[in-house]
Write a protein that holds these residues in place. Structure first.
Motif, PDB file in Angstrom:
ATOM      1  N   ASN A 131      75.147  12.197  -7.736  1.00  0.00           N
ATOM      2  CA  ASN A 131      75.458  13.410  -7.270  1.00  0.00           C
ATOM      3  C   ASN A 131      74.222  13.552  -6.013  1.00  0.00           C
ATOM      4  OD1 ASN A 131      77.284  14.075  -9.062  1.00  0.00           O
ATOM      5  ND2 ASN A 131      76.025  14.717 -10.458  1.00  0.00           N
ATOM      6  N   PHE A 132      73.157  13.285  -6.313  1.00  0.00           N
ATOM      7  CA  PHE A 132      71.780  13.534  -5.340  1.00  0.00           C
ATOM      8  C   PHE A 132      72.101  12.688  -4.006  1.00  0.00           C
ATOM      9  CE2 PHE A 132      70.452  10.235  -8.385  1.00  0.00           C
ATOM     10  CZ  PHE A 132      69.835   9.175  -7.372  1.00  0.00           C
ATOM     11  N   GLN A 133      72.968  11.693  -3.971  1.00  0.00           N
ATOM     12  CA  GLN A 133      72.990  10.962  -2.934  1.00  0.00           C
ATOM     13  C   GLN A 133      73.970  11.788  -2.014  1.00  0.00           C
ATOM     14  OE1 GLN A 133      73.758   7.297  -5.498  1.00  0.00           O
ATOM     15  NE2 GLN A 133      72.921   6.283  -3.668  1.00  0.00           N
ATOM     16  N   TYR A 134      74.853  12.732  -2.183  1.00  0.00           N
ATOM     17  CA  TYR A 134      75.452  13.463  -1.331  1.00  0.00           C
ATOM     18  C   TYR A 134      74.640  14.604  -0.767  1.00  0.00           C
ATOM     19  CZ  TYR A 134      78.460  16.900   0.910  1.00  0.00           C
ATOM     20  OH  TYR A 134      79.143  17.708   1.806  1.00  0.00           O
ATOM     21  N   LEU A 135      74.418  14.468   0.859  1.00  0.00           N
ATOM     22  CA  LEU A 135      73.440  15.310   1.203  1.00  0.00           C
ATOM     23  C   LEU A 135      74.146  16.394   2.317  1.00  0.00           C
ATOM     24  CD1 LEU A 135      70.829  12.612   2.282  1.00  0.00           C
ATOM     25  CD2 LEU A 135      70.656  13.834   0.207  1.00  0.00           C
ATOM     26  N   ASP A 136      73.814  17.974   1.987  1.00  0.00           N
ATOM     27  CA  ASP A 136      74.594  18.682   2.847  1.00  0.00           C
ATOM     28  C   ASP A 136      74.008  18.750   4.060  1.00  0.00           C
ATOM     29  OD1 ASP A 136      76.614  20.399   3.518  1.00  0.00           O
ATOM     30  OD2 ASP A 136      75.705  22.148   2.260  1.00  0.00           O
ATOM     31  N   ILE A 137      73.760  17.914   4.855  1.00  0.00           N
ATOM     32  CA  ILE A 137      73.030  17.757   6.126  1.00  0.00           C
ATOM     33  C   ILE A 137      73.884  16.812   6.947  1.00  0.00           C
ATOM     34  CG2 ILE A 137      70.776  18.221   5.036  1.00  0.00           C
ATOM     35  CD1 ILE A 137      70.179  15.294   5.384  1.00  0.00           C
ATOM     36  N   HIS A 138      73.308  16.725   8.194  1.00  0.00           N
ATOM     37  CA  HIS A 138      74.052  16.130   9.206  1.00  0.00           C
ATOM     38  C   HIS A 138      73.067  14.917   9.688  1.00  0.00           C
ATOM     39  CE1 HIS A 138      76.123  15.658  13.523  1.00  0.00           C
ATOM     40  NE2 HIS A 138      76.116  14.396  12.575  1.00  0.00           N
ATOM     41  N   LEU A 139      73.286  13.701   8.843  1.00  0.00           N
ATOM     42  CA  LEU A 139      72.610  12.424   9.189  1.00  0.00           C
ATOM     43  C   LEU A 139      72.808  11.936  10.532  1.00  0.00           C
ATOM     44  CD1 LEU A 139      73.154  10.614   5.642  1.00  0.00           C
ATOM     45  CD2 LEU A 139      70.909  11.555   6.484  1.00  0.00           C
ATOM     46  N   GLU A 140      71.650  11.217  10.888  1.00  0.00           N
ATOM     47  CA  GLU A 140      71.907  10.709  12.455  1.00  0.00           C
ATOM     48  C   GLU A 140      72.880   9.499  12.279  1.00  0.00           C
ATOM     49  OE1 GLU A 140      69.023   8.616  16.003  1.00  0.00           O
ATOM     50  OE2 GLU A 140      68.397   8.938  13.998  1.00  0.00           O
ATOM     51  N   ARG A 141      73.861   9.496  13.127  1.00  0.00           N
ATOM     52  CA  ARG A 141      74.883   8.493  13.164  1.00  0.00           C
ATOM     53  C   ARG A 141      75.172   7.693  14.593  1.00  0.00           C
ATOM     54  NH1 ARG A 141      81.430   9.555  12.126  1.00  0.00           N
ATOM     55  NH2 ARG A 141      80.611  10.653  10.380  1.00  0.00           N
ATOM     56  N   HIS A 142      74.768   6.337  14.592  1.00  0.00           N
ATOM     57  CA  HIS A 142      74.765   5.776  15.719  1.00  0.00           C
ATOM     58  C   HIS A 142      75.915   5.163  15.916  1.00  0.00           C
ATOM     59  CE1 HIS A 142      70.507   5.650  15.429  1.00  0.00           C
ATOM     60  NE2 HIS A 142      70.315   5.235  14.294  1.00  0.00           N
ATOM     61  N   THR A 143      76.194   4.513  17.015  1.00  0.00           N
ATOM     62  CA  THR A 143      77.427   4.055  17.448  1.00  0.00           C
ATOM     63  C   THR A 143      78.223   2.903  16.563  1.00  0.00           C
ATOM     64  OG1 THR A 143      76.588   2.650  19.138  1.00  0.00           O
ATOM     65  CG2 THR A 143      77.267   4.584  19.737  1.00  0.00           C
ATOM     66  N   TRP A 144      77.027   2.153  16.063  1.00  0.00           N
ATOM     67  CA  TRP A 144      77.649   1.306  15.048  1.00  0.00           C
ATOM     68  C   TRP A 144      77.567   1.748  13.529  1.00  0.00           C
ATOM     69  CZ3 TRP A 144      72.687   1.339  17.737  1.00  0.00           C
ATOM     70  CH2 TRP A 144      71.459   1.666  16.845  1.00  0.00           C
ATOM     71  N   ASP A 145      77.198   2.718  13.280  1.00  0.00           N
ATOM     72  CA  ASP A 145      77.523   3.328  11.876  1.00  0.00           C
ATOM     73  C   ASP A 145      78.993   3.429  11.569  1.00  0.00           C
ATOM     74  OD1 ASP A 145      74.655   3.357  11.158  1.00  0.00           O
ATOM     75  OD2 ASP A 145      74.347   5.220  12.007  1.00  0.00           O
ATOM     76  N   GLN A 146      79.304   2.952  10.576  1.00  0.00           N
ATOM     77  CA  GLN A 146      80.587   3.021   9.983  1.00  0.00           C
ATOM     78  C   GLN A 146      80.771   4.191   8.720  1.00  0.00           C
ATOM     79  OE1 GLN A 146      83.501   1.212  11.399  1.00  0.00           O
ATOM     80  NE2 GLN A 146      81.912   0.705  12.881  1.00  0.00           N
ATOM     81  N   ALA A 147      81.592   5.163   8.962  1.00  0.00           N
ATOM     82  CA  ALA A 147      81.629   6.268   8.122  1.00  0.00           C
ATOM     83  C   ALA A 147      82.756   5.857   7.046  1.00  0.00           C
ATOM     84  CB  ALA A 147      82.077   7.610   8.857  1.00  0.00           C
ATOM     85  N   VAL A 148      82.695   6.750   6.012  1.00  0.00           N
ATOM     86  CA  VAL A 148      83.492   6.603   5.175  1.00  0.00           C
ATOM     87  C   VAL A 148      84.704   7.616   5.041  1.00  0.00           C
ATOM     88  CG1 VAL A 148      81.862   5.556   3.348  1.00  0.00           C
ATOM     89  CG2 VAL A 148      82.174   8.129   3.508  1.00  0.00           C
ATOM     90  N   ASP A 149      85.910   7.191   4.375  1.00  0.00           N
ATOM     91  CA  ASP A 149      87.065   8.442   4.258  1.00  0.00           C
ATOM     92  C   ASP A 149      86.580   9.479   3.043  1.00  0.00           C
ATOM     93  OD1 ASP A 149      88.695   7.178   6.350  1.00  0.00           O
ATOM     94  OD2 ASP A 149      88.888   5.266   5.076  1.00  0.00           O
ATOM     95  N   ALA A 150      86.096   8.898   2.227  1.00  0.00           N
ATOM     96  CA  ALA A 150      85.728   9.931   1.065  1.00  0.00           C
ATOM     97  C   ALA A 150      84.621   9.485   0.313  1.00  0.00           C
ATOM     98  CB  ALA A 150      86.972   9.960   0.221  1.00  0.00           C
ATOM     99  N   PHE A 151      83.910  10.199  -0.399  1.00  0.00           N
ATOM    100  CA  PHE A 151      82.793  10.003  -1.451  1.00  0.00           C
ATOM    101  C   PHE A 151      83.108  10.614  -2.707  1.00  0.00           C
ATOM    102  CE2 PHE A 151      78.605  11.445  -2.869  1.00  0.00           C
ATOM    103  CZ  PHE A 151      77.936  10.311  -3.209  1.00  0.00           C
ATOM    104  N   ILE A 152      82.803   9.834  -3.898  1.00  0.00           N
ATOM    105  CA  ILE A 152      82.911  10.238  -5.137  1.00  0.00           C
ATOM    106  C   ILE A 152      81.417  10.050  -5.649  1.00  0.00           C
ATOM    107  CG2 ILE A 152      83.898   9.396  -7.377  1.00  0.00           C
ATOM    108  CD1 ILE A 152      86.482   9.143  -6.360  1.00  0.00           C
TER     109      ILE A 152
END
Length: 197
Positions: free
Chosen positions: A164-185
Motif C-alpha cells: 500500500n505504501f508504494q502507491y504515491l499520490d504525487i507525480h514522479l519524474e518520468r524520463h523518456t526511457w521510463d516505462q509506465a504500467v497499465d495498472a497497479f495492485i
C-alpha cells in the motif's frame, strides 16, 4: 538520479524490508484475491512473474494459482549481453523443487539458456519500489524492466504489484526511457492508468 529520488528509493527499500512474515503473508493473500478477479489475469495464458527476494509482495500463491488454472508461468532472466530480461517458462516441478540459480544481484533466476521476448507474454506482473497516480513506475534502479519493455509497446499488459505504501499520490519524474504500467495492485486497492501522460 536526483538526491530526492535516491532518498525516496532508500526509504521505500527500508520500509519494504521491515515488514514481518505475518504482514507479508496477509498482504500476499489480499493481493492474490485482487489479481484473481482481474479480467486481464483471467484471460491471460502466458504470465510473466517474479520471485520475491527484497521484501516485495510474495508471489508464491499467485504462481501456484497459475499452475492450478493451467496458465503458463514465465520468470525473468537477465541477458548478460544487453542487460535485457528474457522470460523462461517454468513447470510446477521446477518451481516446487526450487531449480533456480542465484544471480549476483541477489535474486533467483531460472536455470536455462534461452527465453522468450516479453512481447510474447499476455500479462506481466512486475515488482516496483513506487508507482504514482499516473502509472509511472520506479524500479530498483537497474533499468532492466525499462530496457526490456521499451521494445514491447503494445503487449503484454503491464501490472505493477506492491504494498500500500508504494502507491504515491504525487507525480514522479518520468524520463523518456521510463516505462509506465497499465495498472497497479496493492493489498488495499487496484489502480488503473492511461500509460501515456
Amino acid at each position: 538520479m536526483t538526491q530526492q529520488t535516491a532518498t525516496l528509493r532508500q526509504r521505500l527499500r527500508k520500509q519494504r524490508r521491515s515488514l514481518n512474515r505475518f504482514q507479508q503473508r496477509v498482504f500476499a493473500t489480499q493481493s492474490l484475491h485482487k489479481i484473481s478477479r482481474l479480467a486481464e489475469f483471467q484471460s491471460a495464458q502466458k504470465i510473466g512473474l517474479y520471485l520475491d527476494a527484497f521484501g516485495e509482495i510474495q508471489t508464491k500463491k499467485i504462481i501456484e494459482l497459475c499452475f492450478a488454472l493451467n496458465k503458463s508461468v514465465y520468470l525473468p532472466m537477465i541477458c548478460n549481453m544487453n542487460h535485457h530480461l528474457v522470460w523462461v517458462k517454468i513447470s510446477r516441478n521446477i518451481y516446487r523443487n526450487k531449480r533456480f540459480s542465484l544471480h549476483a544481484l541477489g535474486m533467483l533466476e531460472p536455470m536455462a539458456s534461452r527465453g522468450i521476448h516479453v512481447s510474447h507474454l499476455d500479462l506481466l506482473i512486475m515488482p516496483l519500489l513506487a508507482c504514482d497516480r499516473y502509472g509511472t513506475r520506479m524500479g530498483m534502479g537497474g533499468g532492466f524492466y525499462d530496457r526490456t519493455l521499451a521494445s514491447a509497446p503494445h503487449k503484454p499488459y503491464r501490472l505493477g504489484l506492491g504494498h500500500n505504501f508504494q502507491y504515491l499520490d504525487i507525480h514522479l519524474e518520468r524520463h523518456t526511457w521510463d516505462q509506465a504500467v497499465d495498472a497497479f495492485i496493492c493489498p488495499a486497492k487496484t489502480y488503473r492508468f492511461r500509460r501515456k501522460l
